[in-house]
Design an enzyme around this catalytic site. Structure first.
Site, PDB file in Angstrom:
ATOM      1  N   ARG A 121       0.822  -1.216   0.000  1.00 40.04           N
ATOM      2  CA  ARG A 121       0.000   0.000   0.000  1.00 40.04           C
ATOM      3  C   ARG A 121       0.850   1.258   0.000  1.00 40.04           C
ATOM      4  O   ARG A 121       0.462   2.277   0.573  1.00 40.04           O
ATOM      5  CB  ARG A 121      -0.962   0.024   1.209  1.00 40.04           C
ATOM      6  CG  ARG A 121      -2.038  -1.046   1.167  1.00 40.04           C
ATOM      7  CD  ARG A 121      -3.175  -0.643   0.251  1.00 40.04           C
ATOM      8  NE  ARG A 121      -4.080  -1.766   0.034  1.00 40.04           N
ATOM      9  CZ  ARG A 121      -5.249  -1.915   0.630  1.00 40.04           C
ATOM     10  NH1 ARG A 121      -5.674  -1.023   1.466  1.00 40.04           N
ATOM     11  NH2 ARG A 121      -5.999  -2.952   0.347  1.00 40.04           N
TER      12      ARG A 121
ATOM     13  N   ARG B 183      -3.501   6.072   1.047  1.00 41.05           N
ATOM     14  CA  ARG B 183      -4.074   7.226   1.732  1.00 41.05           C
ATOM     15  C   ARG B 183      -3.167   7.938   2.735  1.00 41.05           C
ATOM     16  O   ARG B 183      -3.486   9.041   3.155  1.00 41.05           O
ATOM     17  CB  ARG B 183      -5.378   6.806   2.437  1.00 41.05           C
ATOM     18  CG  ARG B 183      -6.525   6.642   1.464  1.00 41.05           C
ATOM     19  CD  ARG B 183      -7.727   6.025   2.137  1.00 41.05           C
ATOM     20  NE  ARG B 183      -7.446   4.652   2.496  1.00 41.05           N
ATOM     21  CZ  ARG B 183      -8.266   3.871   3.191  1.00 41.05           C
ATOM     22  NH1 ARG B 183      -9.408   4.351   3.643  1.00 41.05           N
ATOM     23  NH2 ARG B 183      -7.943   2.620   3.456  1.00 41.05           N
TER      24      ARG B 183
ATOM     25  N   ARG C 101      -7.273  11.613  -5.221  1.00 38.82           N
ATOM     26  CA  ARG C 101      -8.506  10.883  -4.895  1.00 38.82           C
ATOM     27  C   ARG C 101      -9.678  11.867  -4.803  1.00 38.82           C
ATOM     28  O   ARG C 101     -10.765  11.603  -5.294  1.00 38.82           O
ATOM     29  CB  ARG C 101      -8.307  10.167  -3.550  1.00 38.82           C
ATOM     30  CG  ARG C 101      -9.513   9.504  -2.950  1.00 38.82           C
ATOM     31  CD  ARG C 101      -9.502   8.034  -3.281  1.00 38.82           C
ATOM     32  NE  ARG C 101     -10.330   7.209  -2.433  1.00 38.82           N
ATOM     33  CZ  ARG C 101     -11.648   7.079  -2.561  1.00 38.82           C
ATOM     34  NH1 ARG C 101     -12.302   7.775  -3.452  1.00 38.82           N
ATOM     35  NH2 ARG C 101     -12.310   6.248  -1.782  1.00 38.82           N
TER      36      ARG C 101
ATOM     37  N   ASP D 178      -6.360  -3.141  -7.619  1.00 37.89           N
ATOM     38  CA  ASP D 178      -6.926  -3.818  -6.449  1.00 37.89           C
ATOM     39  C   ASP D 178      -7.148  -5.288  -6.759  1.00 37.89           C
ATOM     40  O   ASP D 178      -7.274  -5.666  -7.925  1.00 37.89           O
ATOM     41  CB  ASP D 178      -8.247  -3.167  -6.032  1.00 37.89           C
ATOM     42  CG  ASP D 178      -8.567  -3.501  -4.587  1.00 37.89           C
ATOM     43  OD1 ASP D 178      -8.008  -2.858  -3.695  1.00 37.89           O
ATOM     44  OD2 ASP D 178      -9.357  -4.442  -4.351  1.00 37.89           O
TER      45      ASP D 178
ATOM     46  N   TYR E 108     -14.734 -12.017  -0.507  1.00 39.10           N
ATOM     47  CA  TYR E 108     -15.492 -10.794  -0.846  1.00 39.10           C
ATOM     48  C   TYR E 108     -16.692 -11.106  -1.728  1.00 39.10           C
ATOM     49  O   TYR E 108     -17.754 -10.492  -1.608  1.00 39.10           O
ATOM     50  CB  TYR E 108     -14.574  -9.782  -1.547  1.00 39.10           C
ATOM     51  CG  TYR E 108     -13.523  -9.215  -0.624  1.00 39.10           C
ATOM     52  CD1 TYR E 108     -13.796  -8.133   0.200  1.00 39.10           C
ATOM     53  CD2 TYR E 108     -12.252  -9.780  -0.550  1.00 39.10           C
ATOM     54  CE1 TYR E 108     -12.837  -7.616   1.068  1.00 39.10           C
ATOM     55  CE2 TYR E 108     -11.282  -9.275   0.306  1.00 39.10           C
ATOM     56  CZ  TYR E 108     -11.587  -8.190   1.120  1.00 39.10           C
ATOM     57  OH  TYR E 108     -10.645  -7.688   1.974  1.00 39.10           O
TER      58      TYR E 108
HETATM   59  O1  1CP Z   1       0.357   0.382  -3.165  1.00 39.48           O
HETATM   60  C1  1CP Z   1      -0.071  -0.776  -3.244  1.00 39.48           C
HETATM   61  O2  1CP Z   1       0.146  -1.677  -2.404  1.00 39.48           O
HETATM   62  C2  1CP Z   1      -0.828  -1.165  -4.522  1.00 39.48           C
HETATM   63  C3  1CP Z   1      -2.200  -1.046  -4.518  1.00 39.48           C
HETATM   64  C4  1CP Z   1      -3.122  -2.009  -3.763  1.00 39.48           C
HETATM   65  C5  1CP Z   1      -3.023  -3.379  -3.472  1.00 39.48           C
HETATM   66  C6  1CP Z   1      -1.840  -4.302  -3.685  1.00 39.48           C
HETATM   67  C7  1CP Z   1      -4.396  -1.591  -3.336  1.00 39.48           C
HETATM   68  C8  1CP Z   1      -4.886  -0.216  -3.430  1.00 39.48           C
HETATM   69  N1  1CP Z   1      -5.085  -2.690  -2.904  1.00 39.48           N
HETATM   70  C9  1CP Z   1      -4.265  -3.791  -2.944  1.00 39.48           C
HETATM   71  C10 1CP Z   1      -4.600  -5.166  -2.578  1.00 39.48           C
HETATM   72  C11 1CP Z   1      -5.807  -5.449  -1.781  1.00 39.48           C
HETATM   73  N2  1CP Z   1      -7.068  -4.926  -1.876  1.00 39.48           N
HETATM   74  C12 1CP Z   1      -5.858  -6.454  -0.783  1.00 39.48           C
HETATM   75  C13 1CP Z   1      -4.703  -7.363  -0.443  1.00 39.48           C
HETATM   76  C14 1CP Z   1      -3.702  -6.707   0.418  1.00 39.48           C
HETATM   77  C15 1CP Z   1      -4.164  -6.354   1.798  1.00 39.48           C
HETATM   78  O3  1CP Z   1      -4.561  -7.283   2.543  1.00 39.48           O
HETATM   79  O4  1CP Z   1      -4.096  -5.150   2.133  1.00 39.48           O
HETATM   80  C16 1CP Z   1      -7.152  -6.483  -0.247  1.00 39.48           C
HETATM   81  C17 1CP Z   1      -7.682  -7.389   0.844  1.00 39.48           C
HETATM   82  C18 1CP Z   1      -7.925  -5.506  -0.946  1.00 39.48           C
HETATM   83  C19 1CP Z   1      -9.368  -5.195  -0.780  1.00 39.48           C
HETATM   84  C20 1CP Z   1      -9.597  -3.777  -0.449  1.00 39.48           C
HETATM   85  N3  1CP Z   1      -9.294  -2.729  -1.278  1.00 39.48           N
HETATM   86  C21 1CP Z   1     -10.115  -3.232   0.736  1.00 39.48           C
HETATM   87  C22 1CP Z   1     -10.691  -4.023   1.889  1.00 39.48           C
HETATM   88  C23 1CP Z   1      -9.691  -4.423   2.904  1.00 39.48           C
HETATM   89  C24 1CP Z   1     -10.403  -5.219   3.992  1.00 39.48           C
HETATM   90  O5  1CP Z   1      -9.996  -5.058   5.153  1.00 39.48           O
HETATM   91  O6  1CP Z   1     -11.324  -6.019   3.710  1.00 39.48           O
HETATM   92  C25 1CP Z   1     -10.088  -1.842   0.621  1.00 39.48           C
HETATM   93  C26 1CP Z   1     -10.515  -0.825   1.620  1.00 39.48           C
HETATM   94  C27 1CP Z   1      -9.547  -1.541  -0.653  1.00 39.48           C
HETATM   95  C28 1CP Z   1      -9.377  -0.195  -1.241  1.00 39.48           C
HETATM   96  C29 1CP Z   1      -8.026   0.209  -1.588  1.00 39.48           C
HETATM   97  N4  1CP Z   1      -7.179  -0.535  -2.386  1.00 39.48           N
HETATM   98  C30 1CP Z   1      -6.019   0.177  -2.572  1.00 39.48           C
HETATM   99  C31 1CP Z   1      -6.130   1.425  -1.879  1.00 39.48           C
HETATM  100  C32 1CP Z   1      -5.094   2.523  -1.854  1.00 39.48           C
HETATM  101  C33 1CP Z   1      -7.395   1.434  -1.254  1.00 39.48           C
HETATM  102  C34 1CP Z   1      -8.013   2.563  -0.462  1.00 39.48           C
HETATM  103  C35 1CP Z   1      -8.958   3.240  -1.390  1.00 39.48           C
HETATM  104  C36 1CP Z   1      -9.322   4.631  -1.053  1.00 39.48           C
HETATM  105  O7  1CP Z   1      -8.629   5.555  -1.502  1.00 39.48           O
HETATM  106  O8  1CP Z   1     -10.359   4.818  -0.376  1.00 39.48           O
END
Ligand code: 1CP
Length: 354
Positions: free
Chosen positions: A25, A29, A38, A75, A152
């Site tokens: 990540r 944010r 964003r 994502d 999911y």
């Molecule tokens: O910078 C990076 O790492 C690349 C971008 C990236 C990656 C690898 C994002 C951007 N998401 C992911 C993978 C991802 N997405 C995972 C696996 C890694 C982890 O466990 O963190 C998972 C479970 C998700 C699903 C997801 N996407 C969630 C839910 C998490 C949960 O607790 O269930 C959420 C909130 C997101 C949104 C998201 N994805 C990425 C960002 C920067 C964001 C936040 C979005 C925003 O700006 O509101």
């Protein structure tokens, strides 16, 4: 060019001058410049689906920090979105699907997305980004593990206890296997497309594999990641691209994961990296494993904890420094700078005798 990257060398356990670092990540944010974009663009998926924007966001952390890899801004839920489940991200609420997958009919109705027409925006973002950075920084492509993505699709959102999908697992395992099989087919093609578009390594995020009962992990998560690895390892165009597998809370399965043919295992902070190395370091590289909460501490404490991870891994290659899970939005980027400076200054002594 590709093989001279420090990150790629460490994945192959070849000698490096300094421990490479990137973190999960890293484009997100906690960065004010991410929040600004964003705000301007609006929806999260809208940013993912615009290759120029996704490229720009991927590059944001590289402009601030001396990182050894970029990860494409996207994502793990792009696949179920492309399967037509209607994905929405409400601000600060996480993902929501309009339709869930819970019956035989639901699974049968799921299409395997077309990598060009449905998910071409991801390949395009990879292509643009790889083109921008290929001379100095490798790019990581990724997908979720079939199990994690399925949580999911079945629950319809983030979950704490996974009770709906676990009900399916215990009462109709055949149905869950059929769903996992479809996600696996799509994920293997998806990573293949990202590699063909220029990704130098790929990572599979099994964020919720650690929520499974011991034997269930070995039946419902690992074999599907294995299938993706095998697919990539048998295709001439993808067989040499290193693969990283990350099961959060998967410390007890390291020996099993190491047998898949992956180049590296991502580990979270609940695992002692020294023990992990002695268990599987002869087979794979290790990526991790600073507790992201360390970055809430003051600089002296951050330095101590970062050094401790490097000390515990010890001398030699095969370590990629990372957090044990994604960085959280509350972190001050200055603290990330402290972490990276410490790695750059302290880690060369672990490599100088190679
Ligand atoms: O910078 C990076 O790492 C690349 C971008 C990236 C990656 C690898 C994002 C951007 N998401 C992911 C993978 C991802 N997405 C995972 C696996 C890694 C982890 O466990 O963190 C998972 C479970 C998700 C699903 C997801 N996407 C969630 C839910 C998490 C949960 O607790 O269930 C959420 C909130 C997101 C949104 C998201 N994805 C990425 C960002 C920067 C964001 C936040 C979005 C925003 O700006 O509101």
């Amino acid at each position: 060019m590709q093989s001279s990257f420090r990150f790629i060398k460490a994945l192959k356990r070849q000698p490096v001058d300094c421990t490479p670092v990137w973190f999960m990540r890293q484009a997100g944010r906690y960065l004010p410049e991410y929040r600004a974009i964003r705000e301007k663009v609006g929806g999260f998926m809208g940013m993912c689906k615009n290759p120029e924007i996704a490229c720009q966001i991927t590059l944001q952390p590289l402009k601030r920090f001396s990182l050894d890899a970029a990860i494409i801004f996207s994502d793990i839920l792009t696949i179920p979105d492309a399967m037509g489940l209607g994905l929405h991200f409400k601000t600060n609420e996480g993902p929501h699907f309009e339709r869930t997958v819970r019956t035989k009919q639901d699974v049968e109705n799921l299409p395997i997305p077309d990598m060009q027409s449905d998910l071409g925006y991801v390949s395009e973002a990879v292509r643009l980004t790889a083109h921008e950075i290929q001379h100095h920084t490798p790019l990581i492509g990724f997908c979720g593990s079939p199990w994690t993505v399925a949580t999911y699709m079945v629950e319809g959102k983030s979950s704490k206890h996974f009770s709906t999908i676990k009900n399916m697992l215990y009462s109709d395992p055949k149905l869950l296997h059929a769903l996992l099989k479809k996600i696996t087919t799509a994920s293997a093609l998806y990573l293949e497309a990202q590699i063909q578009a220029g990704a130098n390594a790929v990572m599979i995020f099994d964020s919720w594999g650690g929520a499974l009962e011991y034997n269930s992990y070995l039946q419902f998560s690992l074999p599907y990641m294995q299938e993706i690895v095998t697919h990539l390892k048998t295709k001439p165009s993808t067989k040499d691209t290193p693969i990283i597998l990350f099961t959060k809370n998967g410390g007890q399965y390291l020996e099993h994961i190491a047998q898949t043919g992956c180049a590296a295992i991502g580990i979270d902070w609940t695992v002692d990296i020294a023990q992990a190395r002695s268990r599987v370091g002869h087979l794979v590289a290790l990526q991790g494993n600073l507790d992201p909460c360390v970055l809430t501490a003051n600089p002296e404490n951050i330095v101590r904890e970062v050094k401790s991870v490097l000390d515990r891994y010890g001398k030699g290659s095969g370590h990629i420094f990372n957090l044990g899970h994604g960085i959280t939005p509350d972190i001050n980027p200055d603290n990330v700078q402290v972490m990276i400076d410490t790695i750059k200054q302290y880690s060369p002594s672990f490599h100088s005798k190679e």
